[in-house]
Design an enzyme around this catalytic site. Structure first.
Site, PDB file in Angstrom:
ATOM      1  N   ASP A  45       0.866  -1.172   0.000  1.00 10.82           N
ATOM      2  CA  ASP A  45       0.000   0.000   0.000  1.00 10.82           C
ATOM      3  C   ASP A  45       0.912   1.235   0.000  1.00 10.82           C
ATOM      4  O   ASP A  45       2.133   1.129   0.162  1.00 10.82           O
ATOM      5  CB  ASP A  45      -0.950  -0.016   1.205  1.00 10.82           C
ATOM      6  CG  ASP A  45      -2.189   0.846   0.944  1.00 10.82           C
ATOM      7  OD1 ASP A  45      -2.109   1.770   0.099  1.00 10.82           O
ATOM      8  OD2 ASP A  45      -3.232   0.615   1.575  1.00 10.82           O
TER       9      ASP A  45
HETATM   10  C1  NOJ Z   1      -4.091   3.822  -0.002  1.00 13.13           C
HETATM   11  C2  NOJ Z   1      -5.250   2.889   0.158  1.00 13.13           C
HETATM   12  O1  NOJ Z   1      -5.181   2.234   1.399  1.00 13.13           O
HETATM   13  C3  NOJ Z   1      -5.358   1.856  -0.945  1.00 13.13           C
HETATM   14  O2  NOJ Z   1      -6.558   1.169  -0.804  1.00 13.13           O
HETATM   15  C4  NOJ Z   1      -5.250   2.500  -2.292  1.00 13.13           C
HETATM   16  O3  NOJ Z   1      -5.394   1.548  -3.308  1.00 13.13           O
HETATM   17  C5  NOJ Z   1      -3.912   3.212  -2.399  1.00 13.13           C
HETATM   18  N1  NOJ Z   1      -3.822   4.223  -1.362  1.00 13.13           N
HETATM   19  C6  NOJ Z   1      -3.744   3.872  -3.756  1.00 13.13           C
HETATM   20  O4  NOJ Z   1      -4.606   4.922  -3.889  1.00 13.13           O
END
Ligand code: NOJ
Length: 771
Positions: free
Chosen positions: A289
């Site tokens: 993430d």
């Molecule tokens: C953080 C989020 O937790 C995740 O779900 C997302 O896909 C990514 N950022 C990219 O935006």
């Protein structure tokens, strides 16, 4: 035709790349082998820095970045993937640098959060789960994929398959609710919708299941907080939707942010190596993430950024997602090469990860077709079929929570109603129809409830609107940069005047439709709350309007269950519409006026208030089962039962379940049993019902939940129609992970079964599993 072309292509590739195999490989093997060869060839030419570059994914925010900030990195082979570029011209521009200016001409992989739509917004995932209709979910994600693919995006960070049993957690809106069985069926449907048979085929995307794993169990519902999950809960509750996504062929996975049992998910070899790769045989690649690798330092787990890179990489995170200008970002690109030189990370391990990423790029056909055809975007995005599907999906996602005296459906032309008041802060808000992650659509296209009702009724009835109260988030949202600012909060005078205006409108109207709930940025990431109260003075307004004695219908626009206990006993009709998407207003009007009949069911247990959290239907029995002590021995101030049970939802018709039977009263371990139940539409009109099957294992090596969903089917029955619904219970449904034996077991035991319209269905029978 398509098949023939694919076959010819495979043969040509085989001729170019492969030695002649005596037994003759199948076409898919030929294609796979040729990809292997091509990856090998590339790997043999790549420097360590170029390899590390393929594992580096960077955000590109059009809002505050310039192309020149990433182009040198692309040219030098230091960036393998970009996320958040949604302009096709910019995608082509960056791609051109990668495939024409970089040494090895490796194309970029463009990713984006295509969560529930792109240009056309569909209901939020929690709403889609409320449809209990995997087929609709599949169609929705197919269209979402097509629209995103039209601009050159090839990879979506969806589905989020985290089980969530705490509605204070804002991200409950992004998943399928509390149940592993429903969650698994939904997970597979999302993956099929995005990827189709093959994510490289026209209009499809590579899917990414997230957040691996346990993110939904954040302590206190506070986003990013630690999760402490027992082995049994992990295997029986939190992991099954991920496994279902893997079985459906998901191409990638995202590691979660939080600590799982003291080990951050992004540095968790048990999750990423033992479970994902060894136990499940997952062949795709894993991305972290955003900044989750660098965060291993913040967690107090890794010593510094280099150690963080080491921990994440050796645990099994192939690619790092990095935020621009963040000091904890780019741990891989700053440290992996030295870790290899120092011998702490082997070259083989590096090659394994790079291979997975390159393999995905080859499989997506990016080397052959790196660019997107910009001339097609408008036509694809404005396909009226997409809006039609958005309307149907929204209709099918709505849940009718209450309908005393059959207030709904409303009747156009009712002689008693010549004026309608539409009241509430969500009644005419385009933005709030959409829900979290609506970042690439044109908000003007969204249809509000007021607009939907006006269009539905035409000039025949006076439809007037008052906002009544304003609501606001108390803190900034991480999504603020993607939207125009909300209007400033009202002054005290304005508050009084607007409240009065709404009341006097209600007084002078024959019926009232109240539209209450939460703004879209009140749920989603970094949107946890300590209460489930209706924000602001909405409840006060609802009470004031209700006291006028007019017929009132409450429509809820929200991304989590809210405390509507007062409404549940005072407002005759309540329709849960969630954030229903671009066509939400029209779909709500369709349901309110009976052009579509509500048939959705809750994918979660709806608490009376936040004090009951966590609350879920599949809890274990206690020494004093609720049926015996009548709710007094556990909480003494409120019942322990929820406001609405899991699986609950009314209809404009009525249904009768009968004749629940099993094909055999006794089966051997490993054998299957058929379960049949008759469902009859005994009401006033053709409508949908979701037939649900629950089991309970009476005894065994471990205590099992009081009920567990093991089958469901949404069916449409004509007036008076009766149908038999069949379910199969086999080894898979009857096996669970036992914390006693620390293994998967199927016990010989007696099973109770229930079939019906929700998780409290009374119709029951039993069967026995013997050795
Ligand atoms: C953080 C989020 O937790 C995740 O779900 C997302 O896909 C990514 N950022 C990219 O935006």
């Amino acid at each position: 035709m398509k098949v023939k072309i694919a076959a010819c292509l495979a043969i040509v590739l085989a001729l170019l790349n492969l030695p002649v195999l005596a037994s003759g490989p199948k076409i898919s093997q030929v294609a796979a082998l040729s990809i292997d060869r091509r990856v090998d060839e590339l790997l043999s030419q790549m420097t360590i820095e170029e390899k590390v570059g393929q594992l580096n994914q960077m955000f590109y925010f059009t809002q505050f970045m310039k192309p020149e900030m990433v182009e040198p990195g692309i040219r030098d082979g230091k960036i393998g993937s970009l996320l958040f570029v949604t302009d096709p011209a910019l995608i082509n521009r960056f791609q051109k640098v990668a495939v024409e200016k970089s040494r090895l001409k490796i194309p970029l992989l463009f990713g984006f959060d295509v969560i529930h739509g792109f240009h056309t917004i569909f209901p939020v995932p929690l709403a889609l789960a409320s449809s209990w209709e995997p087929g609709v979910v599949e169609q929705v994600q197919e269209v979402a994929a097509r629209e995103a693919r039209a601009v050159g995006i090839r990879w979506t960070f969806a589905p989020m398959v985290d089980i969530a049993r705490d509605p204070r957690w804002g991200r409950i809106v992004e998943g399928a609710g509390e149940d592993p069985y429903l969650g698994s069926r939904m997970a597979a449907a999302h993956v099929r919708g995005f990827q189709g048979q093959d994510p490289s085929s026209a209009g499809r995307l590579l899917a990414c299941m997230k957040h691996f794993a346990g993110y939904g169990a954040a302590s206190g519902g506070r986003d990013y907080d630690s999760a402490f999950i027992s082995d049994a809960e992990l295997y029986n509750v939190y992991l099954p939707p991920f496994k279902a996504a893997v079985d459906a062929g998901v191409g990638s996975a995202m590691s979660a942010y939080m600590d799982l049992n003291d080990v951050p998910a992004t540095g968790n070899a048990f999750l990423l190596r033992d479970v994902l790769r060894k136990q499940w045989g997952f062949k795709g690649f894993v991305v972290s993430d955003a900044d989750a690798v660098g965060s291993l330092v913040t967690h107090g787990f890794a010593e510094d950024k280099s150690d963080a890179a080491f921990r994440a990489f050796t645990a099994g995170v192939d690619m790092e997602m990095s935020l621009p200008a963040s000091p904890i970002s780019t741990a891989y690109s700053t440290s992996l090469a030295s870790l290899i030189q120092e011998g702490r990370v082997t070259k083989e391990l590096l090659d394994e990860s790079v291979r997975r990423v390159l393999e995905a790029k080859f499989k997506l056909g990016l080397f052959e077709n790196p660019y997107v055809d910009e001339s097609q975007v408008t036509t694809i995005h404005n396909n009226p079929e997409h809006r039609r599907l958005a309307r149907v999906a929204a209709q099918r996602s709505m849940v009718l929570l209450r309908n005393e005296g059959n207030v709904l459906p409303l009747v156009k032309g009712d002689p008693k109603v010549s004026s309608i008041a539409v009241i509430g802060p969500l009644a005419d808000s385009k933005r709030d129809m959409r829900g979290s992650w609506s970042l690439a659509d044109d908000v003007k296209r969204a249809v509000t409830v007021l607009e939907g009702i006006r269009t539905r009724l035409g000039a025949s009835i006076k439809v007037e609107y008052a906002q009544g109260v304003d609501i606001a988030r108390l803190s900034r949202s991480i999504f603020d940069i993607f939207n125009a600012p909300r209007p400033a909060a009202w002054s005290e005078t304005q508050k009084r005047e607007e409240f009065e205006k709404a009341l006097s409108l209600a007084r002078s109207s024959d019926a009232v439709i109240m539209v209450l709930g939460e703004h879209e940025e009140m749920s989603g990431e970094a949107a946890s709350k300590s209460t489930l109260d209706l924000p602001g003075r909405q409840l006060e307004l609802l009470k004031a309007v209700s006291s006028l004695g007019k017929p009132v219908v409450l429509v809820l626009i929200n991304g989590r269950p809210l405390d509507i206990s007062w409404a549940a006993s005072h407002v005759p009709a309540i329709l849960e519409a969630w954030h229903p998407g671009t066509e939400g207003g029209n779909a709500i009007a369709d349901v309110l006026y009976g052009d579509a009949a509500p048939g959705g069911k809750l994918p979660l247990t709806w608490p009376r208030n936040a004090g009951q959290i966590p609350i879920y239907y599949a809890h274990n029995l206690t020494q004093e089962p609720e049926t015996e002590k009548k709710f007094t021995s556990r909480y003494w101030d409120i019942p322990t039962s929820p406001l609405y049970p899991f699986g609950y939802g009314l209809s404009y018709s009525t249904f009768n379940f009968s004749n629940l039977r099993v094909s055999k009263p006794e089966v051997k371990l490993g054998e299957s049993v058929e379960v049949l139940v008759d469902v009859e539409n005994t009401g006033r009109r053709s409508s949908d019902e979701v037939a649900q099957l629950y089991i309970h294992q009476r005894f065994g090596s471990a205590s099992r939940p009081v009920r567990e969903l093991k089958g469901f089917e949404r069916i449409t029955l004509a007036l008076g129609e009766k149908r038999t619904v069949r379910f199969t219970l086999g080894k898979q449904e009857l096996t669970y992970w036992s914390s006693a034996s620390k293994s998967w077991v199927q016990d010989p035991a007696v099973f109770d079964l229930w079939a019906g319209a929700d998780s409290t269905a009374p119709l029951t029978t039993t069967f026995r599993v013997v050795r």
